[in-house]
Enzyme design. Structure first.
Site, PDB file in Angstrom:
ATOM      1  N   ASP A  15      -2.323   1.203   0.373  1.00  0.00           N
ATOM      2  CA  ASP A  15      -1.798   2.017   1.476  1.00  0.00           C
ATOM      3  C   ASP A  15      -0.428   1.501   1.899  1.00  0.00           C
ATOM      4  O   ASP A  15      -0.078   0.349   1.636  1.00  0.00           O
ATOM      5  CB  ASP A  15      -2.751   1.945   2.683  1.00  0.00           C
ATOM      6  CG  ASP A  15      -4.128   2.504   2.358  1.00  0.00           C
ATOM      7  OD1 ASP A  15      -4.224   3.326   1.433  1.00  0.00           O
ATOM      8  OD2 ASP A  15      -5.094   2.084   3.025  1.00  0.00           O
TER       9      ASP A  15
HETATM   10  N1  URA Z   1      -8.607  -0.174   0.580  1.00  0.00           N
HETATM   11  C1  URA Z   1      -7.942   0.369   1.613  1.00  0.00           C
HETATM   12  O1  URA Z   1      -8.533   0.860   2.549  1.00  0.00           O
HETATM   13  N2  URA Z   1      -6.592   0.329   1.570  1.00  0.00           N
HETATM   14  C2  URA Z   1      -5.884  -0.241   0.560  1.00  0.00           C
HETATM   15  O2  URA Z   1      -4.642  -0.245   0.589  1.00  0.00           O
HETATM   16  C3  URA Z   1      -6.598  -0.805  -0.491  1.00  0.00           C
HETATM   17  C4  URA Z   1      -7.971  -0.760  -0.465  1.00  0.00           C
END
Ligand code: URA
Length: 230
Positions: free
Chosen positions: A101
């Site tokens: 993310d």
């Molecule tokens: N899980 C998440 O919620 N976000 C990420 O960036 C990676 C794994």
């Protein structure tokens, strides 16, 4: 591109060892010994280390320490992308291995090799990914056990696969999972009534993020590291 940077990409030498090799006169560019690590090499230069003619590897494999605020996309009209952190001549044809993310930091792999990427991201590979996170609320032993056994995520038909959890302190844990569903870690913590405030990935399979690689920096993988996933 600087000579030491080039050497550290196309040989097994780390940046410091590359500088030393050049300073010892082991490197020639178009037949001339070049001792300065900051010498700028051009794409069509013929570069030798000792008697070996060097060439860009046909496939690229890189490990990036992703900073927050960069998106895992090849293009984005509103935010910088992780590929903006890689010089344009290396970025050509690079694909992002899985997604983090925008606010997640840490270990991200980039490659031109589609099969290699698939071996890491395919759910059938069950490749471990380890995350460290800061939580909004102290987490109970019961919630940790639920995460370890598998939890139901909103909108999914099956519970998550068994995971490994390690508590650092009340609000600080490691979680190792083998899946990569959309926002999986955040949704897993939501499923046990908590909230992820900060998320950082520090390991994929046996590959750990280097402690001395600053946010936004990247390096080429060694042949041995590439072979972990072959
Ligand atoms: N899980 C998440 O919620 N976000 C990420 O960036 C990676 C794994």
């Amino acid at each position: 591109m600087r000579l030491d940077f080039y050497l550290s990409h196309v040989t097994e030498l780390a940046r410091k060892a590359a500088k030393i090799a050049a300073s010892k006169g082991r490197v020639t560019v178009n037949g001339v010994v070049v001792k300065k690590a900051n010498y700028t090499v051009q794409e069509d230069d013929e570069i030798h280390l000792d008697d070996t003619l060097l060439a860009w590897p046909s496939e690229g494999y890189y490990l990036l320490n992703k900073p927050a605020d960069y998106v895992c996309a090849t293009q984005d009209s509103d935010h910088p992308t992780v590929l903006d952190l890689v010089p344009p001549h290396l970025g050509q044809g690079l694909k992002i291995v899985g997604r983090l993310d925008k606010d997640t930091t840490g270990l991200l792999l980039l490659t031109t090799d589609g099969q290699w990427l698939h071996r890491i991201t395919s759910p059938r590979s069950r490749c471990n990914k380890r995350y460290r996170m800061m939580l909004a609320e102290p987490i109970s032993d019961e919630a940790l056990t639920q995460l370890e056994n598998g939890v139901m995520l909103n909108g999914e038909a099956e519970p998550t696969l068994p995971a490994v959890v390690e508590r650092i302190s009340e609000c600080d844990i490691f979680l190792t999972i083998q899946e990569g569903k959309y926002h999986q870690v955040k949704r897993m913590l939501a499923a046990v009534g908590n909230k992820v405030e900060e998320l950082h990935r520090d390991q994929i399979g046996p590959l750990e993020l280097d402690a001395d690689l600053a946010m936004g920096e990247f390096r080429a993988l060694t042949d041995a590291e590439v072979a972990y996933f072959k």
